[in-house]
Design an enzyme around this catalytic site. Sequence first.
Site, PDB file in Angstrom:
ATOM      1  N   ASP A  34       0.833  -1.203   0.000  1.00  0.00           N
ATOM      2  CA  ASP A  34       0.000   0.000   0.000  1.00  0.00           C
ATOM      3  C   ASP A  34       0.865   1.248   0.000  1.00  0.00           C
ATOM      4  O   ASP A  34       0.565   2.237  -0.662  1.00  0.00           O
ATOM      5  CB  ASP A  34      -0.899   0.027   1.249  1.00  0.00           C
ATOM      6  CG  ASP A  34      -2.013  -0.989   1.145  1.00  0.00           C
ATOM      7  OD1 ASP A  34      -2.077  -1.692   0.111  1.00  0.00           O
ATOM      8  OD2 ASP A  34      -2.801  -1.108   2.104  1.00  0.00           O
ATOM      9  N   ALA A  35       1.967   1.173   0.760  1.00  0.00           N
ATOM     10  CA  ALA A  35       2.821   2.354   0.904  1.00  0.00           C
ATOM     11  C   ALA A  35       3.417   2.752  -0.443  1.00  0.00           C
ATOM     12  O   ALA A  35       3.424   3.932  -0.809  1.00  0.00           O
ATOM     13  CB  ALA A  35       3.928   2.085   1.917  1.00  0.00           C
ATOM     14  N   LYS A 116     -24.719 -15.871 -11.143  1.00  0.00           N
ATOM     15  CA  LYS A 116     -25.537 -14.662 -11.209  1.00  0.00           C
ATOM     16  C   LYS A 116     -25.299 -13.881  -9.929  1.00  0.00           C
ATOM     17  O   LYS A 116     -25.751 -14.290  -8.853  1.00  0.00           O
ATOM     18  CB  LYS A 116     -27.004 -15.057 -11.345  1.00  0.00           C
ATOM     19  CG  LYS A 116     -27.946 -13.890 -11.486  1.00  0.00           C
ATOM     20  CD  LYS A 116     -29.319 -14.392 -11.895  1.00  0.00           C
ATOM     21  CE  LYS A 116     -30.295 -13.277 -12.169  1.00  0.00           C
ATOM     22  NZ  LYS A 116     -30.555 -12.419 -11.025  1.00  0.00           N
TER      23      LYS A 116
HETATM   24  S1  IVH Z   1     -27.160 -11.527 -18.577  1.00  0.00           S
HETATM   25  C1  IVH Z   1     -30.414 -10.971 -21.493  1.00  0.00           C
HETATM   26  N1  IVH Z   1     -25.390 -12.442 -16.842  1.00  0.00           N
HETATM   27  O1  IVH Z   1     -29.441 -10.509 -13.528  1.00  0.00           O
HETATM   28  C2  IVH Z   1     -29.355 -11.207 -20.519  1.00  0.00           C
HETATM   29  N2  IVH Z   1     -27.134 -11.045 -16.056  1.00  0.00           N
HETATM   30  O2  IVH Z   1     -32.222 -11.229 -13.755  1.00  0.00           O
HETATM   31  C3  IVH Z   1     -29.297 -10.171 -19.487  1.00  0.00           C
HETATM   32  N3  IVH Z   1     -27.068 -10.596 -13.668  1.00  0.00           N
HETATM   33  O3  IVH Z   1     -30.446  -7.680 -15.359  1.00  0.00           O
HETATM   34  C4  IVH Z   1     -28.533 -10.468 -18.316  1.00  0.00           C
HETATM   35  N4  IVH Z   1     -25.273 -11.765 -13.235  1.00  0.00           N
HETATM   36  O4  IVH Z   1     -28.548  -7.433 -13.628  1.00  0.00           O
HETATM   37  C5  IVH Z   1     -26.490 -11.696 -17.030  1.00  0.00           C
HETATM   38  N5  IVH Z   1     -23.799 -13.298 -15.421  1.00  0.00           N
HETATM   39  C6  IVH Z   1     -24.874 -12.548 -15.614  1.00  0.00           C
HETATM   40  C7  IVH Z   1     -25.510 -11.868 -14.557  1.00  0.00           C
HETATM   41  C8  IVH Z   1     -26.649 -11.137 -14.832  1.00  0.00           C
HETATM   42  C9  IVH Z   1     -26.208 -10.998 -12.728  1.00  0.00           C
HETATM   43  C10 IVH Z   1     -28.263  -9.756 -13.425  1.00  0.00           C
HETATM   44  C11 IVH Z   1     -28.433  -8.612 -14.388  1.00  0.00           C
HETATM   45  C12 IVH Z   1     -29.747  -8.855 -15.080  1.00  0.00           C
HETATM   46  C13 IVH Z   1     -30.444  -9.708 -14.079  1.00  0.00           C
HETATM   47  C14 IVH Z   1     -31.526 -10.526 -14.723  1.00  0.00           C
END
Ligand code: IVH
Length: 682
Positions: A34-35, A116
């Site tokens: 960090d430093a 996700k």
């Molecule tokens: S793809 C048409 N990939 O989940 C495809 N979404 O429930 C659109 N999200 O609005 C999304 N991880 O905010 C995609 N690996 C991922 C994701 C992801 C989280 C969220 C995103 C989306 C929502 C849909």
Amino acid sequence: MADQPIADVIAALRAQIDQWNYEYHVLDRPTVSDAEYDGAFRQLRELEDANPELVTPDSPTQRIGAAPESGFEKVHHPVPMLSLSNVFGREELDAWAMRGLRAAGTSELPFVTEPKIDGLAVALTYENGALAWGATRGDGTVGENVTENLRTIRSIPLKLRQTEEWAIPERIEVRGEVYMRKADFDRLNERIVEAGGEPFMNPRNSAAGSLRQIDPKNTAARPLSFFAWDIGYIQSGKRPDSHFDTLMMLQAFGFRITLDPKRESSVDEVWDECQRWLERRDTLPFEIDGVVIKVDSYRLQEEMGVVSREPRWATAFKFPAIQKTTVLEDITITVGRTGTLNPTAILQPVNIGGVTVRRASLHNEDEIARKDIRIGDSVVVQRAGDVIPQIVMAIAEKRTGNERVFSMPEHCPVCGSETRRDEGVAMRYCTNTSCPAQLREQLYHFVSRGSLDIAGMGSRLIDRFIDLGWVHDAADLFTLDYEQIAQLEGLGEKSATNLKASVEIAKERPLWRLLNALGIRHVGERTATLLAKRFGSIDGLKQATVEEILSVPGVGAILAQSVYDYFQEPRNLAVIDKLAAAGVSLADQQEESTGPKPLTGLTLVLTGRLADYSRPQAEEALSSLGATVSGSVSKKTSAVIAGEEPGSKVDKAQQLGIPVLGDVELAAILDGSFDLTLIGKE
Ligand code: IVH
């Protein structure tokens, strides 16, 4: 370095700091102390201070900019940001894949799986490799420009890395998720609780709240992260052929991408991977609420297409809720904006899926009684995705006899007035309409996003204004003294000016927002929209009878009565007068109001199923031309318009000798070809 031109020294320092940032924030592999990092950063800042003409927006010193002058601008997404369908088990996954195979006309589909992460979607636009702007998803078509706040997130590159394989396109829109790590979320909540504030319910809420801070300084103080999951579009550049290659390209450009994306060739493989993620979920540093499954090939994606804003080529396998046992230490009551007494469970803090849970919702007293939940009980608590934690049940076997049965207070915990529970409703209310707790909650609601959306007017600021005695009702928010505000600790000239700008904007918001903001019991965004459309102004609504309000499609008896009662209450009328005096617009600027209104004076009644219009469409069209559309037939009715299977209204009309028209006549009335004298128009 002493002999080099300053510009070169600055460039070298920037490249070094960018590299360190990338290693730390994207690769999770720091290579300096960090430093040493701080030393280089300080040196760069000093050189830039001495040579301001050499400062560029993509310099690592320029992550924190100025707050927008007037809230967040709207941004139109050139390619809509879609949402995802869900599957909850193997059978649903199979069914989704089967539909996909059919739509693609193939016997096999190449898939990509990725976790996700539960955050919020944003779109980042890079022009010639430099971050130009970024926006939230919003409703998928229009989002908010939160560029300055996104720039403060260290895992978002301010400029794309050069790669051998991929040339930097003229313009590229990168999409991904802004999120908060579990540990960061816990620490932030601890700080909030220590300062006496309300903790965020989950990492998603806290990420969303942090990204919408009006001053980027506040966002910078929140530990947000970003990972990329797709591109929206590429202009003048090569686009890969598959989703997986896109992820590789984004990685090469310097983004953190979703963790461990994998190509799979069968549903069996996809399912196994979903199970593996389910097992890993607790050990991950961030919250995942499922696995996203996408068809890899863009050619197949295109063939499969999109239905009602959800692509057929992608879906999310959603994880079941996680449950844990803890102790219910207490039940506290908060008073909502309409005076409802809301019981909240205070729990012995428990880690559920890596996030500390301290509170859970208990809904109402009937629910507590039904589940027989007592203070001191061991309880099963569950958390799923972005919903508020819930108490599933009490474990009666663990009782020691020291548990206490809870009963709702007969007096408001905030103002001491009597509480009341009406027959047929689950909630108990504080009967004092000027209860300070109600005022607080009313004002939070008044400035919130679905209401007047006053950027920068957060709950803490409102609390301060109330405590200082500056604000006694919503109208006082429009007559604040900004010179005084600038003197408040932690605010200053700039914040006061920004706040003033957002308040000015709020004066001109559409009527439905104001109607929602007023906090009339049972009125939400949807009903506010219907009422605004029908009545066009607060004055119009104020004069409406219960029957007239009831005749708005989608408005029921309880709601109509509640709206009517609201406008009978002198206190409410006084606030409305004050709003008007402060310059708040109480009517929609309706174009039609200047246009011709050929149906003025006619009272029409619709019944039965119309051929060409839904009932609300027909009502709206008729009233926009000046007609009064009523729900019941009386002597004053000019005509009844009856579609298929009309009700008793036709009988009544015939008894009273009132003309009964059909679909053809309706069309003629709307296109102006109907002879209105036939239904009594002079
Ligand atoms: S793809 C048409 N990939 O989940 C495809 N979404 O429930 C659109 N999200 O609005 C999304 N991880 O905010 C995609 N690996 C991922 C994701 C992801 C989280 C969220 C995103 C989306 C929502 C849909």
